[in-house]
Design a protein around this motif. Structure first.
Motif, PDB file in Angstrom:
ATOM      1  N   TRP A 153       0.872  -0.525  -0.140  1.00  0.00           N
ATOM      2  CA  TRP A 153       0.281  -0.091  -0.198  1.00  0.00           C
ATOM      3  C   TRP A 153       1.392   1.512  -0.213  1.00  0.00           C
ATOM      4  CZ3 TRP A 153      -5.546  -0.142   1.034  1.00  0.00           C
ATOM      5  CH2 TRP A 153      -6.134  -1.407   0.704  1.00  0.00           C
ATOM      6  N   ALA A 154       0.074   2.133  -0.757  1.00  0.00           N
ATOM      7  CA  ALA A 154       1.237   3.978  -1.353  1.00  0.00           C
ATOM      8  C   ALA A 154       0.616   4.706  -0.315  1.00  0.00           C
ATOM      9  CB  ALA A 154       2.178   3.862  -2.340  1.00  0.00           C
ATOM     10  N   TRP A 155       0.703   6.099  -0.418  1.00  0.00           N
ATOM     11  CA  TRP A 155       0.381   7.268  -0.023  1.00  0.00           C
ATOM     12  C   TRP A 155       1.114   8.328  -0.302  1.00  0.00           C
ATOM     13  CZ3 TRP A 155       1.405   3.890   3.245  1.00  0.00           C
ATOM     14  CH2 TRP A 155       2.067   4.411   5.070  1.00  0.00           C
ATOM     15  N   GLY A 156       0.649   9.598  -0.712  1.00  0.00           N
ATOM     16  CA  GLY A 156       1.210  10.628  -0.317  1.00  0.00           C
ATOM     17  C   GLY A 156       1.505  11.575  -1.963  1.00  0.00           C
ATOM     18  N   PHE A 157       2.742  12.079  -2.041  1.00  0.00           N
ATOM     19  CA  PHE A 157       3.202  12.773  -2.877  1.00  0.00           C
ATOM     20  C   PHE A 157       3.430  11.100  -4.321  1.00  0.00           C
ATOM     21  CE2 PHE A 157       6.529  14.064  -5.709  1.00  0.00           C
ATOM     22  CZ  PHE A 157       5.882  15.426  -5.817  1.00  0.00           C
ATOM     23  N   ASN A 158       2.887  12.094  -5.932  1.00  0.00           N
ATOM     24  CA  ASN A 158       2.054  11.035  -6.713  1.00  0.00           C
ATOM     25  C   ASN A 158       2.552  11.500  -7.958  1.00  0.00           C
ATOM     26  OD1 ASN A 158       1.967   8.231  -7.652  1.00  0.00           O
ATOM     27  ND2 ASN A 158      -0.483   8.961  -7.768  1.00  0.00           N
ATOM     28  N   ASP A 159       3.524  12.577  -8.040  1.00  0.00           N
ATOM     29  CA  ASP A 159       3.317  13.246  -9.472  1.00  0.00           C
ATOM     30  C   ASP A 159       4.053  12.089 -10.402  1.00  0.00           C
ATOM     31  OD1 ASP A 159       2.310  16.023  -8.943  1.00  0.00           O
ATOM     32  OD2 ASP A 159       4.101  17.039  -8.803  1.00  0.00           O
ATOM     33  N   ASP A 160       4.626  11.407  -9.885  1.00  0.00           N
ATOM     34  CA  ASP A 160       5.310  10.444 -10.904  1.00  0.00           C
ATOM     35  C   ASP A 160       5.241   9.374 -10.992  1.00  0.00           C
ATOM     36  OD1 ASP A 160       7.510  12.584 -12.660  1.00  0.00           O
ATOM     37  OD2 ASP A 160       8.655  12.677 -10.081  1.00  0.00           O
ATOM     38  N   GLY A 161       4.039   9.133 -10.337  1.00  0.00           N
ATOM     39  CA  GLY A 161       3.606   7.939 -10.595  1.00  0.00           C
ATOM     40  C   GLY A 161       4.571   6.792  -9.449  1.00  0.00           C
ATOM     41  N   GLN A 162       4.698   7.088  -8.557  1.00  0.00           N
ATOM     42  CA  GLN A 162       5.182   6.770  -7.485  1.00  0.00           C
ATOM     43  C   GLN A 162       4.890   5.917  -6.522  1.00  0.00           C
ATOM     44  OE1 GLN A 162       5.847   9.860  -7.966  1.00  0.00           O
ATOM     45  NE2 GLN A 162       6.528  11.350  -6.044  1.00  0.00           N
ATOM     46  N   LEU A 163       3.639   5.990  -6.368  1.00  0.00           N
ATOM     47  CA  LEU A 163       2.866   5.446  -5.769  1.00  0.00           C
ATOM     48  C   LEU A 163       2.086   3.846  -6.338  1.00  0.00           C
ATOM     49  CD1 LEU A 163       0.165   8.296  -4.171  1.00  0.00           C
ATOM     50  CD2 LEU A 163       2.268   6.904  -3.386  1.00  0.00           C
ATOM     51  N   GLY A 164       2.287   3.288  -7.406  1.00  0.00           N
ATOM     52  CA  GLY A 164       2.217   2.612  -8.068  1.00  0.00           C
ATOM     53  C   GLY A 164       0.862   2.231  -8.237  1.00  0.00           C
ATOM     54  N   ASP A 165      -0.116   3.019  -8.486  1.00  0.00           N
ATOM     55  CA  ASP A 165      -1.308   3.000  -8.230  1.00  0.00           C
ATOM     56  C   ASP A 165      -1.845   2.734  -9.881  1.00  0.00           C
ATOM     57  OD1 ASP A 165      -1.617   5.892  -8.225  1.00  0.00           O
ATOM     58  OD2 ASP A 165      -3.287   6.093  -6.837  1.00  0.00           O
ATOM     59  N   GLY A 166      -1.131   3.657 -10.757  1.00  0.00           N
ATOM     60  CA  GLY A 166      -1.541   3.593 -12.027  1.00  0.00           C
ATOM     61  C   GLY A 166      -2.431   5.257 -12.802  1.00  0.00           C
ATOM     62  N   THR A 167      -2.480   5.624 -11.251  1.00  0.00           N
ATOM     63  CA  THR A 167      -2.265   7.784 -11.420  1.00  0.00           C
ATOM     64  C   THR A 167      -1.428   8.176 -11.461  1.00  0.00           C
ATOM     65  OG1 THR A 167      -2.503   7.702  -9.435  1.00  0.00           O
ATOM     66  CG2 THR A 167      -4.473   6.930 -10.579  1.00  0.00           C
ATOM     67  N   ASN A 168      -1.118   9.523 -11.269  1.00  0.00           N
ATOM     68  CA  ASN A 168      -0.422  10.969 -11.151  1.00  0.00           C
ATOM     69  C   ASN A 168      -1.059  12.032  -9.851  1.00  0.00           C
ATOM     70  OD1 ASN A 168       0.579   9.860 -13.242  1.00  0.00           O
ATOM     71  ND2 ASN A 168       2.410  10.470 -12.409  1.00  0.00           N
ATOM     72  N   VAL A 169      -1.827  10.928  -9.082  1.00  0.00           N
ATOM     73  CA  VAL A 169      -2.845  11.633  -8.325  1.00  0.00           C
ATOM     74  C   VAL A 169      -2.322  11.700  -6.630  1.00  0.00           C
ATOM     75  CG1 VAL A 169      -5.581  11.295  -7.499  1.00  0.00           C
ATOM     76  CG2 VAL A 169      -5.056  10.921  -9.666  1.00  0.00           C
ATOM     77  N   PRO A 170      -1.967  12.375  -5.942  1.00  0.00           N
ATOM     78  CA  PRO A 170      -1.549  12.227  -4.628  1.00  0.00           C
ATOM     79  C   PRO A 170      -2.689  11.783  -4.131  1.00  0.00           C
ATOM     80  CG  PRO A 170      -2.340  15.269  -5.160  1.00  0.00           C
ATOM     81  CD  PRO A 170      -2.078  13.703  -6.130  1.00  0.00           C
ATOM     82  N   ARG A 171      -2.644  11.112  -2.748  1.00  0.00           N
ATOM     83  CA  ARG A 171      -3.245  10.364  -2.215  1.00  0.00           C
ATOM     84  C   ARG A 171      -2.957  10.114  -1.047  1.00  0.00           C
ATOM     85  NH1 ARG A 171      -7.238   7.622  -5.482  1.00  0.00           N
ATOM     86  NH2 ARG A 171      -6.021   6.909  -7.408  1.00  0.00           N
ATOM     87  N   MET A 172      -3.969  11.236  -0.324  1.00  0.00           N
ATOM     88  CA  MET A 172      -4.457  11.460   1.793  1.00  0.00           C
ATOM     89  C   MET A 172      -3.801   9.683   2.412  1.00  0.00           C
ATOM     90  SD  MET A 172      -2.987  14.266   0.902  1.00  0.00           S
ATOM     91  CE  MET A 172      -2.650  14.768   3.087  1.00  0.00           C
ATOM     92  N   THR A 173      -5.139   8.999   2.106  1.00  0.00           N
ATOM     93  CA  THR A 173      -4.452   7.856   2.879  1.00  0.00           C
ATOM     94  C   THR A 173      -4.126   6.674   1.786  1.00  0.00           C
ATOM     95  OG1 THR A 173      -7.302   7.214   1.279  1.00  0.00           O
ATOM     96  CG2 THR A 173      -7.256   8.741   3.776  1.00  0.00           C
TER      97      THR A 173
END
Length: 180
Positions: free
Chosen positions: A36-56
Motif C-alpha cells: 500500500w502507498a500514500w502521499g506525493f504521486n506526480d511521477d507515479g511513485q505510488l504505483g496505483d496507475g495514476t499521478n494523483v496524490p493520495r492522503m490515505t
C-alpha cells in the motif's frame, strides 16, 4: 510539548510488516504480502496507475501478495518479489532507475530486466542496486559520480554488474549519490 514524539496511525493500515519512505510519499508492506502507498504521486511513485496524490493508503497495482523487501528512492520505488526474487520498480525514471530498459516514468510496477534470486535491495536518489544471496551485486540508473560501480560514469537503464566484488557483500546501502 517541545521535543515530544507522537505516533499517528495511518487510516486503514493494520498488520504492517515493513515500511519505506521517499520524498513526500510512503509505502507499507502488510504481513499478507500486499503493498500500500500514500502521499506525493506526480511521477507515479505510488504505483496505483495514476499521478494523483493520495492522503490515505491505496493498493499498489499488481502487488496484492508476495512482496518482500521494499525500498524508496527520491521519487521511485522498488520491491523484491518473494516467489522468485525478481524485482519490480515504478515511479520517476529519468536516469533509468526503474531498470526496465527505458527512461520512461511508470505509474504501475514494471519488471527489472533479467533479475531473479535477489535477496538485498537498495535505492539511491536516482539509482538502484540489488544483490543475490550469493553476493552478486548489480546496479542501474544515474551514474554521474560512478555510483553504479561499473567503472564508468554512464547512466544504465538495465542492471549492470558491480566491478571488483568477490561475492562477499551481505548488505547494500545506496544513499543519494554513492553506494556501500
Amino acid at each position: 510539548t517541545v521535543g515530544s514524539t507522537y505516533a499517528i496511525p495511518v487510516p486503514g493500515l493494520t498488520n504492517v510488516a515493513s515500511v519505506a519512505a521517499g520524498a513526500g510519499f510512503s509505502l507499507a508492506a502488510k504481513t499478507d504480502g500486499a503493498l500500500w502507498a500514500w502521499g506525493f504521486n506526480d511521477d507515479g511513485q505510488l504505483g496505483d496507475g495514476t499521478n494523483v496524490p493520495r492522503m490515505t493508503p491505496v493498493p499498489v497495482q499488481g502487488l496484492s501478495e508476495g512482496v518482500g523487501a521494499i525500498r524508496a528512492g527520491e521519487f521511485h520505488t522498488c520491491a523484491i518479489m518473494l516467489s522468485d526474487g525478481s524485482v519490480k520498480c515504478w515511479g520517476f525514471n529519468n536516469h533509468g532507475q526503474l531498470g526496465d530498459g527505458t527512461a520512461l516514468s511508470r505509474a504501475t510496477p514494471v519488471d527489472v530486466a533479467g533479475l531473479t534470486g535477489i535477496a538485498v535491495l537498495s535505492t539511491g536518489r536516482f539509482h538502484t542496486c540489488a544483490a543475490t544471496d550469493l553476493g552478486a551485486a548489480t546496479c542501474w540508473g544515474h551514474n554521474e559520480f560512478g555510483q553504479l560501480g561499473d567503472g564508468t560514469m554512464i547512466d544504465r537503464n538495465v542492471p549492470t554488474p558491480v566491478s571488483g566484488l568477490n561475492g562477499a557483500e551481505i548488505a547494500l546501502s545506496a544513499p543519494e549519490h554513492h553506494n556501500c
